[in-house]
Design an enzyme around this catalytic site. Structure first.
Site, PDB file in Angstrom:
ATOM      1  N   TYR A  67       1.562  -2.038 -12.020  1.00  0.00           N
ATOM      2  CA  TYR A  67       0.245  -1.127 -12.531  1.00  0.00           C
ATOM      3  C   TYR A  67      -0.156  -1.010 -13.888  1.00  0.00           C
ATOM      4  O   TYR A  67      -1.291  -0.576 -14.132  1.00  0.00           O
ATOM      5  CB  TYR A  67      -1.042  -0.974 -11.481  1.00  0.00           C
ATOM      6  CG  TYR A  67      -1.062  -1.469 -10.052  1.00  0.00           C
ATOM      7  CD1 TYR A  67      -0.973  -3.230 -10.189  1.00  0.00           C
ATOM      8  CD2 TYR A  67      -0.275  -0.741  -9.278  1.00  0.00           C
ATOM      9  CE1 TYR A  67      -1.143  -3.285  -8.280  1.00  0.00           C
ATOM     10  CE2 TYR A  67       0.288  -1.532  -8.261  1.00  0.00           C
ATOM     11  CZ  TYR A  67      -0.141  -2.731  -7.285  1.00  0.00           C
ATOM     12  OH  TYR A  67      -0.364  -3.615  -6.473  1.00  0.00           O
ATOM     13  N   GLY A 113       0.511  -1.291  -0.013  1.00  0.00           N
ATOM     14  CA  GLY A 113       0.255   0.149  -0.303  1.00  0.00           C
ATOM     15  C   GLY A 113       1.235   1.513  -0.128  1.00  0.00           C
ATOM     16  O   GLY A 113       0.395   2.368  -0.271  1.00  0.00           O
ATOM     17  N   TYR A 144      -8.587   5.783 -12.154  1.00  0.00           N
ATOM     18  CA  TYR A 144      -8.609   6.719 -11.336  1.00  0.00           C
ATOM     19  C   TYR A 144      -8.138   8.122 -10.802  1.00  0.00           C
ATOM     20  O   TYR A 144      -8.019   8.499 -10.792  1.00  0.00           O
ATOM     21  CB  TYR A 144      -7.641   5.968  -9.736  1.00  0.00           C
ATOM     22  CG  TYR A 144      -7.561   4.571 -10.309  1.00  0.00           C
ATOM     23  CD1 TYR A 144      -8.122   3.605  -9.607  1.00  0.00           C
ATOM     24  CD2 TYR A 144      -5.882   3.746 -10.899  1.00  0.00           C
ATOM     25  CE1 TYR A 144      -8.166   1.971  -9.822  1.00  0.00           C
ATOM     26  CE2 TYR A 144      -5.901   2.203 -10.825  1.00  0.00           C
ATOM     27  CZ  TYR A 144      -7.254   1.597 -10.541  1.00  0.00           C
ATOM     28  OH  TYR A 144      -6.765   0.512 -10.844  1.00  0.00           O
ATOM     29  N   GLU A 160       3.865  -6.393   1.808  1.00  0.00           N
ATOM     30  CA  GLU A 160       3.401  -6.951   0.878  1.00  0.00           C
ATOM     31  C   GLU A 160       4.127  -5.824  -0.475  1.00  0.00           C
ATOM     32  O   GLU A 160       3.245  -5.493  -0.793  1.00  0.00           O
ATOM     33  CB  GLU A 160       1.736  -7.685   0.623  1.00  0.00           C
ATOM     34  CG  GLU A 160       1.949  -8.785   0.946  1.00  0.00           C
ATOM     35  CD  GLU A 160       0.997  -9.661   1.797  1.00  0.00           C
ATOM     36  OE1 GLU A 160       0.281 -10.537   1.792  1.00  0.00           O
ATOM     37  OE2 GLU A 160       0.252  -8.330   1.131  1.00  0.00           O
ATOM     38  N   ARG A 192      -4.617   3.399 -15.439  1.00  0.00           N
ATOM     39  CA  ARG A 192      -5.107   3.870 -14.731  1.00  0.00           C
ATOM     40  C   ARG A 192      -5.861   5.267 -14.489  1.00  0.00           C
ATOM     41  O   ARG A 192      -6.139   5.696 -13.422  1.00  0.00           O
ATOM     42  CB  ARG A 192      -3.865   4.252 -14.007  1.00  0.00           C
ATOM     43  CG  ARG A 192      -2.205   2.936 -13.295  1.00  0.00           C
ATOM     44  CD  ARG A 192      -1.786   2.832 -12.207  1.00  0.00           C
ATOM     45  NE  ARG A 192      -1.942   2.925 -11.128  1.00  0.00           N
ATOM     46  CZ  ARG A 192      -2.256   3.990 -10.603  1.00  0.00           C
ATOM     47  NH1 ARG A 192      -1.565   5.431 -11.279  1.00  0.00           N
ATOM     48  NH2 ARG A 192      -2.331   4.636  -9.420  1.00  0.00           N
ATOM     49  N   CYS A 248     -11.209   4.551 -28.904  1.00  0.00           N
ATOM     50  CA  CYS A 248     -12.812   4.786 -29.309  1.00  0.00           C
ATOM     51  C   CYS A 248     -13.353   5.536 -27.790  1.00  0.00           C
ATOM     52  O   CYS A 248     -14.361   5.086 -27.446  1.00  0.00           O
ATOM     53  CB  CYS A 248     -12.846   3.956 -30.012  1.00  0.00           C
ATOM     54  SG  CYS A 248     -13.154   2.120 -29.321  1.00  0.00           S
ATOM     55  N   GLU A 249     -12.504   6.147 -26.831  1.00  0.00           N
ATOM     56  CA  GLU A 249     -13.749   6.259 -25.479  1.00  0.00           C
ATOM     57  C   GLU A 249     -13.421   7.094 -25.300  1.00  0.00           C
ATOM     58  O   GLU A 249     -11.550   8.137 -25.475  1.00  0.00           O
ATOM     59  CB  GLU A 249     -13.289   5.070 -24.415  1.00  0.00           C
ATOM     60  CG  GLU A 249     -13.179   3.712 -24.874  1.00  0.00           C
ATOM     61  CD  GLU A 249     -14.281   2.914 -24.037  1.00  0.00           C
ATOM     62  OE1 GLU A 249     -14.221   3.418 -23.167  1.00  0.00           O
ATOM     63  OE2 GLU A 249     -14.393   1.412 -24.404  1.00  0.00           O
ATOM     64  N   GLY A 278       3.965  -3.403  -3.223  1.00  0.00           N
ATOM     65  CA  GLY A 278       4.205  -3.939  -5.273  1.00  0.00           C
ATOM     66  C   GLY A 278       4.786  -2.210  -5.612  1.00  0.00           C
ATOM     67  O   GLY A 278       5.927  -2.432  -6.017  1.00  0.00           O
ATOM     68  N   ARG A 279       3.713  -1.385  -5.956  1.00  0.00           N
ATOM     69  CA  ARG A 279       3.771   0.190  -6.351  1.00  0.00           C
ATOM     70  C   ARG A 279       5.660   0.079  -5.684  1.00  0.00           C
ATOM     71  O   ARG A 279       5.965   1.096  -6.839  1.00  0.00           O
ATOM     72  CB  ARG A 279       3.010   1.002  -6.441  1.00  0.00           C
ATOM     73  CG  ARG A 279       2.713   1.793  -6.826  1.00  0.00           C
ATOM     74  CD  ARG A 279       1.961   2.557  -6.530  1.00  0.00           C
ATOM     75  NE  ARG A 279       0.784   2.224  -5.812  1.00  0.00           N
ATOM     76  CZ  ARG A 279      -0.211   2.291  -6.558  1.00  0.00           C
ATOM     77  NH1 ARG A 279      -0.383   2.841  -7.995  1.00  0.00           N
ATOM     78  NH2 ARG A 279      -1.815   1.504  -6.599  1.00  0.00           N
TER      79      ARG A 279
HETATM   80  N1  LLP Z   1      -1.087  -6.556  -0.698  1.00  0.00           N
HETATM   81  C1  LLP Z   1      -2.351  -7.153  -1.424  1.00  0.00           C
HETATM   82  C2  LLP Z   1      -3.208  -8.205  -0.737  1.00  0.00           C
HETATM   83  C3  LLP Z   1      -2.653  -6.027  -1.910  1.00  0.00           C
HETATM   84  O1  LLP Z   1      -3.711  -6.710  -2.854  1.00  0.00           O
HETATM   85  C4  LLP Z   1      -2.439  -5.913  -2.531  1.00  0.00           C
HETATM   86  C5  LLP Z   1      -2.884  -4.597  -3.893  1.00  0.00           C
HETATM   87  C6  LLP Z   1      -1.067  -5.050  -2.206  1.00  0.00           C
HETATM   88  C7  LLP Z   1      -0.276  -5.993  -1.443  1.00  0.00           C
HETATM   89  C8  LLP Z   1       0.279  -4.532  -2.514  1.00  0.00           C
HETATM   90  O2  LLP Z   1      -0.216  -3.068  -2.920  1.00  0.00           O
HETATM   91  P1  LLP Z   1       1.307  -1.640  -3.336  1.00  0.00           P
HETATM   92  O3  LLP Z   1       1.696  -2.589  -2.243  1.00  0.00           O
HETATM   93  O4  LLP Z   1       1.429  -1.691  -4.795  1.00  0.00           O
HETATM   94  O5  LLP Z   1       0.011  -0.515  -3.327  1.00  0.00           O
HETATM   95  N2  LLP Z   1      -4.365  -0.864  -9.910  1.00  0.00           N
HETATM   96  C9  LLP Z   1      -4.012  -0.394  -8.761  1.00  0.00           C
HETATM   97  C10 LLP Z   1      -4.044  -0.242  -7.568  1.00  0.00           C
HETATM   98  C11 LLP Z   1      -4.248  -2.219  -7.059  1.00  0.00           C
HETATM   99  C12 LLP Z   1      -4.010  -2.452  -6.217  1.00  0.00           C
HETATM  100  C13 LLP Z   1      -4.495  -3.751  -5.772  1.00  0.00           C
HETATM  101  N3  LLP Z   1      -3.851  -4.483  -4.199  1.00  0.00           N
HETATM  102  C14 LLP Z   1      -3.584   1.170  -9.621  1.00  0.00           C
HETATM  103  O6  LLP Z   1      -2.871   1.062 -10.495  1.00  0.00           O
HETATM  104  O7  LLP Z   1      -2.845   1.888  -9.093  1.00  0.00           O
END
Ligand code: LLP
Length: 416
Positions: free
Chosen positions: A375, A242, A320, A276, A316, A346-347, A278-279
Site C-alpha cells: 500500500y 487483513g 490513516y 487473501e 498511509r 504543499c499540504e 496482502g500486507r
Molecule cells: N481481500 C480483500 C477483499 C480486500 O479488500 C483486502 C484489502 C485484502 C484482501 C488484503 O488485505 P490485507 O491482507 O493486505 O490487509 N490502503 C490500506 C489498506 C486497504 C486494504 C483494502 N483491502 C492501508 O494502507 O493500510
C-alpha cells in the site's frame, strides 16, 4: 485490543545493509522503493506451511503491491491472486496466472468488467449485492455461460482496526448481511447461469487481534453448514485478508496462529480454505529510500526534517495517521532529537512523523521509511507532477531495478 500470541522474530530475514542501500540510491536515485525477495518468500512459506495438509489456497491480494516483479515472484511460490479491479485481473494474467487462479472482488464492478470476468471463467467472482448477482446472471445467460459465484458476506464484526480500513460492520458498504446470504444462495442455485462456488468474507485490514478474524471465519463456516443442510454445494471458504504487521517494531500477530485459528474454524468443513493476504506477505519486505533535502528549526519552534519522498510515494500517514519507522541509513553519532519528518508537498498532512526521536541527520543523508512493501507504491500518485519512483528488487546478493523512474514524457504521453 485482546491479547494475542506474539511472534517477536517472524521469518528471519536480515535487513538490507547500508552499502547496498547507498549503491541503490546512487544508481536509481531517490526516492525509490526497495523490496527484498527473500522476505516475501519467507512470509509466503510461513503461511503456506501453517496449513499443513489441509486443502487450502493463498490468493495474494494484489492491491497491496501489483508491481509485475512482485506479482511474478508471489506466483512462482504457488500463490493464486485476489484482484480488486479488472486492471488487476489483467495484470495477474500477464504475470502468468491462469483464470482459474484468480478471484475477483469489488464493491462496484462495471458491466464490462463482469462480462470479461465471465468470459475468462475466473475461479470466483465475489458478488457484493443482490443487484450484482442479477446482473451477473443475465450477462452469463446471454453468453450461454455459467459464472462461478462466491457471495461476499458482511458478518457485522468490528475488526478493531483504523475505521478507514474496517469493512466488516453493517455500516460499511461491503458485502451482503450474513443473514441475507441463505436466500441469495438459493437464488444462485435456482439460476442455470450461476454456480455457487464459495463464501467470501473480508472484515478489514491491518488487524492486530486474531479474535475478530476468527469470529468472522466461524460465521462463514456456520453459513456453510446451513447451505449444506439446504443441499447447496460449494467448493471453498474464502476468509479474506487483513492480518496486520508490526509497524512499530513490537510483537506482531502470529501468522501461524492465525492460520491455526482459520483451520480450527473451517478445517472440519471438508471445503478448501482460502485466504487473501496482502500486507502480511509484502509489507515488511519493502522500504522507501529517501534523502534529506532540508533541516530547519527556528528558536522555540519545531524541528523539521524534509525528505524528497512525500505523500505521493507513501500516503498511509496522511490517510490513516499510520506509523512507519524512519531510520537513517548510516546513523550519525549523537543524541537523538525529536523532529517532524515531512515531505516536500504543499499540504500539512504531508507528514510522515511528528516529534519522532531521530539520530542527528544532515542534508544529503539517506533514510529509510520501513514496512512500505504494501500500500505504498500501489497508492502512489503524480500529484505536483511528481514522477513515480523506481522500484528495486533485492534477491540474495543481487539487486535490479524492476521499474525505472517515470519521466515527464511518460507522464504527459496521455495528454493531447
Ligand atoms: N481481500 C480483500 C477483499 C480486500 O479488500 C483486502 C484489502 C485484502 C484482501 C488484503 O488485505 P490485507 O491482507 O493486505 O490487509 N490502503 C490500506 C489498506 C486497504 C486494504 C483494502 N483491502 C492501508 O494502507 O493500510
Amino acid at each position: 485490543m485482546s491479547a494475542h500470541p506474539a511472534a517477536p522474530a517472524g521469518p528471519a530475514v536480515p535487513a538490507t545493509d547500508a552499502d547496498t542501500l547507498e549503491q541503490i540510491a546512487a544508481a536509481a536515485g531517490t526516492p525509490a522503493y526497495v523490496y527484498r525477495a527473500d522476505a516475501i518468500r519467507a512470509a509466503y512459506q510461513q503461511l503456506d506451511a501453517a496449513f499443513g495438509d489441509v486443502p487450502h489456497a493463498i490468493h495474494y491480494a494484489m492491491k497491496a503491491n501489483s508491481a509485475l516483479a512482485i506479482v511474478r515472484l508471489v506466483r512462482s511460490l504457488g500463490s493464486g491472486a485476489d484482484a480488486n479491479s479488472m486492471g488487476e485481473v489483467e495484470v495477474a494474467l500477464r504475470c502468468g496466472f491462469a483464470p482459474g487462479d484468480i478471484v475477483f472482488t469489488g464493491v462496484g464492478k462495471r458491466h464490462d468488467e463482469l462480462e470479461r470476468a465471465v468470459a475468462l471463467n475466473l475461479l470466483a467472482i465475489n458478488v457484493e449485492s443482490p443487484g450484482e448477482l442479477d446482473r451477473l446472471a443475465h450477462i452469463a445467460a446471454d453468453r450461454g455461460a455459467v459464472a462461478r459465484v462466491a457471495l461476499r458476506v458482511n458478518p457485522d464484526i468490528d475488526a478493531r482496526s483504523h475505521p478507514h480500513i474496517s469493512t466488516g460492520l453493517k455500516s460499511n458498504k461491503f458485502g451482503v448481511p450474513i443473514d441475507a446470504a441463505p436466500a441469495l444462495f438459493r437464488d444462485v442455485a435456482a439460476r442455470p447461469s450461476l454456480r455457487a462456488v464459495g463464501i467470501h468474507v473480508h472484515i478489514g485490514s491491518q488487524i492486530t487481534s486474531l479474535d475478530p478474524l476468527e469470529r468472522a471465519a466461524e460465521s462463514v463456516v456456520q453459513l456453510a453448514r446451513e447451505l449444506r443442510d439446504a443441499g447447496i454445494a460449494i467448493e471453498h471458504l474464502d476468509f479474506g485478508g487483513g492480518l496486520g504487521i508490526a509497524y512499530e517494531g513490537g510483537p506482531a500477530p502470529d501468522p501461524v496462529e492465525y492460520v491455526r485459528r482459520i483451520v480450527r474454524a473451517g478445517g472440519g468443513s471438508g471445503l478448501k480454505l482460502a485466504i487473501e493476504p496482502g500486507r502480511v506477505l509484502v509489507g515488511a519486505a519493502g522500504v522507501l529510500l529517501a534523502r534529506v533535502v532540508d533541516v530547519k528549526q527556528f528558536p522555540g519552534a519545531r524541528r523539521f526534517v524534509v525528505l524528497d519522498a512525500g505523500m505521493t510515494e507513501l500516503m498511509r500517514p496522511a490517510l490513516y495517521n499510520a506509523y512507519h519507522r524512519i531510520e537513517p541509513v548510516r546513523p550519525r553519532p549523537g543524541t537523538p532529537v525529536p523532529a517532524d519528518v515531512v515531505g516536500p508537498i504543499c499540504e500539512s498532512t504531508d507528514t510522515f512523523a511528528r516529534d519522532r526521536l531521530l539520530p542527528p541527520v544532515e542534508v544529503g543523508d539517506l533514510v529509510v521509511i520501513r514496512d512500505t512493501g504494501a500500500y505504498s507504491a500501489a497508492m502512489g500518485s503524480n500529484y505536483l507532477r511528481r514522477p513515480l519512483p523506481p522500484e528495486v528488487l533485492i534477491d540474495g546478493a543481487e539487486w535490479r531495478v524492476t521499474r525505472r523512474r517515470q519521466t515527464l514524457d511518460d507522464m504527459l504521453a496521455l495528454e493531447a
